[in-house]
Structures are given as structure tokens and as C-alpha cells.
Design an enzyme around this catalytic site. Structure first.
Site, PDB file in Angstrom:
ATOM      1  N   HIS A   8       0.847  -1.186   0.000  1.00 27.89           N
ATOM      2  CA  HIS A   8       0.000   0.000   0.000  1.00 27.89           C
ATOM      3  C   HIS A   8       0.887   1.241   0.000  1.00 27.89           C
ATOM      4  CE1 HIS A   8      -3.684  -2.298   1.710  1.00 27.89           C
ATOM      5  NE2 HIS A   8      -3.751  -2.189   0.414  1.00 27.89           N
ATOM      6  N   THR A  36       2.905   0.295  -9.409  1.00 32.93           N
ATOM      7  CA  THR A  36       3.769   1.308  -8.802  1.00 32.93           C
ATOM      8  C   THR A  36       4.819   0.676  -7.909  1.00 32.93           C
ATOM      9  OG1 THR A  36       1.874   2.808  -8.828  1.00 32.93           O
ATOM     10  CG2 THR A  36       3.768   3.470  -7.509  1.00 32.93           C
ATOM     11  N   THR A  37       4.423  -0.309  -7.130  1.00 32.12           N
ATOM     12  CA  THR A  37       5.384  -0.995  -6.251  1.00 32.12           C
ATOM     13  C   THR A  37       6.497  -1.621  -7.077  1.00 32.12           C
ATOM     14  OG1 THR A  37       3.658  -1.424  -4.614  1.00 32.12           O
ATOM     15  CG2 THR A  37       5.646  -2.781  -4.483  1.00 32.12           C
ATOM     16  N   GLY A  55      -2.670  -1.712  -7.876  1.00 29.34           N
ATOM     17  CA  GLY A  55      -3.704  -2.403  -7.113  1.00 29.34           C
ATOM     18  C   GLY A  55      -5.113  -1.914  -7.391  1.00 29.34           C
ATOM     19  N   ASP A  60      -4.173  -6.339  -7.943  1.00 31.07           N
ATOM     20  CA  ASP A  60      -4.415  -7.359  -6.913  1.00 31.07           C
ATOM     21  C   ASP A  60      -5.165  -8.547  -7.518  1.00 31.07           C
ATOM     22  OD1 ASP A  60      -3.294  -5.628  -5.015  1.00 31.07           O
ATOM     23  OD2 ASP A  60      -5.244  -4.787  -4.491  1.00 31.07           O
ATOM     24  N   ASP A  80      -1.334  -1.447   4.771  1.00 30.39           N
ATOM     25  CA  ASP A  80      -1.478  -0.325   5.695  1.00 30.39           C
ATOM     26  C   ASP A  80      -2.801  -0.524   6.426  1.00 30.39           C
ATOM     27  OD1 ASP A  80      -1.767   2.025   7.064  1.00 30.39           O
ATOM     28  OD2 ASP A  80      -1.859   3.296   5.271  1.00 30.39           O
ATOM     29  N   HIS A  87     -10.028  -0.049  -2.796  1.00 29.43           N
ATOM     30  CA  HIS A  87     -10.168  -1.364  -3.424  1.00 29.43           C
ATOM     31  C   HIS A  87     -10.095  -2.485  -2.377  1.00 29.43           C
ATOM     32  CE1 HIS A  87      -5.897  -0.585  -3.161  1.00 29.43           C
ATOM     33  NE2 HIS A  87      -5.625  -1.843  -3.422  1.00 29.43           N
ATOM     34  N   ASP A  90     -10.934  -6.087  -3.251  1.00 31.92           N
ATOM     35  CA  ASP A  90      -9.886  -6.789  -4.008  1.00 31.92           C
ATOM     36  C   ASP A  90      -8.789  -7.295  -3.077  1.00 31.92           C
ATOM     37  OD1 ASP A  90     -11.287  -6.050  -6.290  1.00 31.92           O
ATOM     38  OD2 ASP A  90     -10.024  -4.289  -6.663  1.00 31.92           O
ATOM     39  N   ARG A  96      -7.952 -13.958   0.814  1.00 29.50           N
ATOM     40  CA  ARG A  96      -8.763 -15.177   0.856  1.00 29.50           C
ATOM     41  C   ARG A  96      -8.201 -16.240  -0.093  1.00 29.50           C
ATOM     42  NH1 ARG A  96     -12.579 -17.402  -2.037  1.00 29.50           N
ATOM     43  NH2 ARG A  96     -12.815 -15.618  -3.406  1.00 29.50           N
TER      44      ARG A  96
END
Length: 132
Positions: A8, A36-37, A55, A60, A80, A87, A90, A96
Site C-alpha cells: 500500500h 507502482t510498487t 492495485g 491485486d 497499511d 479497493h 480486491d 482469501r
């Protein structure tokens, strides 16, 4: 192994520090990240990273699809917990799916370090059997 790296916004600097600290381990594996990450990891480390969408734009979910197709072995998702995410459904779906398919998942730095050190020691080699 295929490793997903997600962070995040308020955790991206932590992810960069993590990728720099564990570059010698990460460079031996196939890395995937949300947009971006991933770009920030590439800029900071020079590691080869396949970047999905960001994301909020479906990244995601793209990683979730890899999990459900048995194409992801480990997920490091620095979340975070103090900031609402637009989102969030997502994010919850990704967590899950990791549980449904027994994919090792770290959502904080402490667990991420343990998983990578375990990976280095061969504790996740059981995942190799799932690809055969």
C-alpha cells in the site's frame, strides 16, 4: 519460485528497504508486483520484476488469478491497516485466495522476513512439488 510483492502507498518505502535488504535472495526467483510498487523496486534495486496493473486498477486481481492458477508461490503484501483502501474488496479477495490455495502470505515486515529466510533455507521447497 514466483513471488508477488505488493505494498500500500504508506508501505512502499518499507517494501523498497525490504527489497534492497533481501536482494540476494529475491534475485534468484521470479518477481511479480503491482504496478507502482514494482516500478519502485526496479528503480531502487535493478531487480527484474514483472509489473501488473496498480492495485486499484486490478493488479491485486491479476495476482489473485495467478494464485488460483497455481502460478504464485509466495505473497508479500505490506498492508497499511490504518488507512481505508478504495479497493478493499480486491485486497480481501487476494488474502482469501492465498488461504484457499495455501500460499504463504506475509502482510507485515516481520513475517515477510521470516518467509524469505525460510525460502532461503528450503522450507518452502514443498511448493516445487505442486508445479509437477
Amino acid at each position: 519460485m514466483n513471488i508477488a510483492l505488493i505494498a500500500h502507498d504508506k508501505k512502499k518505502d518499507d517494501m523498497i528497504r525490504f527489497a534492497i535488504a533481501y536482494k540476494k535472495i529475491l534475485e534468484k526467483h521470479f518477481l511479480y508486483a503491482t504496478g507502482t510498487t514494482g516500478k519502485k523496486i526496479i528503480e531502487a534495486t535493478g531487480l527484474k520484476v514483472h509489473c501488473f496493473n496498480s492495485g486499484p486498477l486490478g493488479g491485486d486481481q491479476q495476482i489473485g488469478a495467478y494464485i488460483s492458477d497455481n502460478k504464485m508461490d509466495l505473497v508479500i503484501f505490506l498492508r497499511d491497516p490504518l488507512t481505508a483502501q478504495p479497493h478493499e474488496p480486491d485486497v480481501s479477495a487476494l488474502l482469501r485466495l492465498s488461504d484457499v490455495y495455501s500460499i504463504p502470505l506475509a502482510t507485515n515486515m516481520g513475517t515477510a522476513e521470516i518467509l524469505l529466510r525460510g525460502l532461503e533455507q528450503g522450507f518452502l521447497d514443498w511448493r516445487n512439488d505442486r508445479h509437477n
